[in-house]
Scaffold this motif. Structure first.
Motif, PDB file in Angstrom:
ATOM      1  N   UNK A  15     -72.562 130.892 121.173  1.00 37.79           N
ATOM      2  CA  UNK A  15     -73.261 130.557 119.919  1.00 37.79           C
ATOM      3  C   UNK A  15     -72.802 131.481 118.796  1.00 37.79           C
ATOM      4  N   UNK A  16     -72.727 132.777 119.085  1.00 41.56           N
ATOM      5  CA  UNK A  16     -72.263 133.737 118.066  1.00 41.56           C
ATOM      6  C   UNK A  16     -70.815 133.470 117.678  1.00 41.56           C
ATOM      7  N   UNK A  17     -69.998 133.053 118.640  1.00 40.16           N
ATOM      8  CA  UNK A  17     -68.600 132.719 118.353  1.00 40.16           C
ATOM      9  C   UNK A  17     -68.520 131.563 117.369  1.00 40.16           C
ATOM     10  N   UNK A  21     -67.360 131.203 112.657  1.00 36.47           N
ATOM     11  CA  UNK A  21     -66.599 130.253 111.843  1.00 36.47           C
ATOM     12  C   UNK A  21     -67.264 129.968 110.499  1.00 36.47           C
ATOM     13  N   UNK A  22     -68.544 130.325 110.367  1.00 34.08           N
ATOM     14  CA  UNK A  22     -69.290 129.963 109.173  1.00 34.08           C
ATOM     15  C   UNK A  22     -69.701 131.149 108.303  1.00 34.08           C
ATOM     16  N   UNK A  23     -69.278 132.347 108.675  1.00 33.48           N
ATOM     17  CA  UNK A  23     -69.559 133.524 107.849  1.00 33.48           C
ATOM     18  C   UNK A  23     -68.255 134.030 107.253  1.00 33.48           C
ATOM     19  N   UNK A  24     -68.375 134.814 106.211  1.00 36.93           N
ATOM     20  CA  UNK A  24     -67.187 135.353 105.555  1.00 36.93           C
ATOM     21  C   UNK A  24     -66.466 136.323 106.494  1.00 36.93           C
ATOM     22  N   UNK A  29     -71.969 140.498 108.347  1.00 32.85           N
ATOM     23  CA  UNK A  29     -72.442 139.504 109.311  1.00 32.85           C
ATOM     24  C   UNK A  29     -71.368 139.128 110.312  1.00 32.85           C
ATOM     25  N   UNK A  30     -70.121 139.057 109.862  1.00 30.31           N
ATOM     26  CA  UNK A  30     -69.012 138.758 110.761  1.00 30.31           C
ATOM     27  C   UNK A  30     -68.953 139.817 111.862  1.00 30.31           C
ATOM     28  N   UNK A  33     -71.989 139.643 114.349  1.00 30.52           N
ATOM     29  CA  UNK A  33     -71.799 138.562 115.324  1.00 30.52           C
ATOM     30  C   UNK A  33     -70.683 138.901 116.306  1.00 30.52           C
ATOM     31  N   UNK A  34     -69.611 139.471 115.789  1.00 29.54           N
ATOM     32  CA  UNK A  34     -68.450 139.827 116.594  1.00 29.54           C
ATOM     33  C   UNK A  34     -68.836 140.857 117.661  1.00 29.54           C
ATOM     34  N   UNK A  35     -69.600 141.864 117.261  1.00 28.62           N
ATOM     35  CA  UNK A  35     -70.015 142.899 118.212  1.00 28.62           C
ATOM     36  C   UNK A  35     -71.032 142.363 119.224  1.00 28.62           C
TER      37      UNK A  35
END
Length: 184
Positions: A15-17, A21-24, A29-30, A33-35
């Motif tokens: 879901x985070x992956x 695709x939808x954050x800068x 925020x990128x 989500x990445x962490x």
């Protein structure tokens, strides 16, 4: 119980992956989500080691989640980066070595030969760290670190597929595999 935790972590990572695709790219925020994705994968690896036989659903979710992650990261970063000729040539050389290793492994063992070596683990870690390096040190350093580790990993796979008497994916490195064969 552990398989449910693993599956939950893998679903959260997926879901985070998708959200990546939808954050800068390279925004706060990128990286959050990445962490979270990275934390889920570390949790999965640590928990899987405690289990002797991970559930089939966890294995399938792992593969889906990993491929989804790689595709999302490539989709985010390909528009951002401008490869120079030498960087492109280096990436193509790594790809050719990888393809050669797979072909040699398939010819020798009659199946695709994937090795779980330290260098392959280092390559996955370097791939994961790429956005962090890119955001902090710049693209040239990030690509050099990744390509250097990926070259070593690809070369080791080719060496193992070319010289190992039998396919033993549990071999941790070319040198440890040679040591084991000499002892036998």
């Amino acid at each position: 119980m552990n398989k449910y935790l693993i599956n939950t972590a893998l679903i959260l990572a997926s879901i985070c992956t998708i959200c990546l695709l939808f954050v800068e790219p390279l925004s706060l925020w990128f990286f959050i989500l990445y962490l979270i994705c990275g934390g889920c994968y570390v949790f999965k690896c640590c928990t899987n080691r405690a289990l002797d036989n991970p559930a089939k659903s966890s294995v399938i979710l792992t593969h889906v989640s990993k491929y989804l992650f790689v595709i999302a990261i490539l989709a985010v970063f390909i528009p951002l980066i401008r490869l120079t000729h030498w960087q492109l040539y280096w990436l193509v050389a790594i790809l050719l070595i990888r393809i050669s290793a797979l072909l040699v492994g398939y010819i020798r063992y009659h199946r695709l030969a994937f090795w779980r070596t330290y260098s392959n683990s280092a390559k996955r870690i370097a791939f994961f760290c790429f956005p962090l390096l890119y955001g902090s040190l710049g693209f040239t350093i990030a690509i050099c670190v990744f390509c250097g580790i990926a070259t070593i990993s690809a070369a080791e796979d080719l060496l193992l597929n070319s010289t190992a008497k039998e396919l033993d994916p549990a071999v941790k490195s070319y040198f440890l595999g040679r040591k084991k064969e000499v002892a036998n």
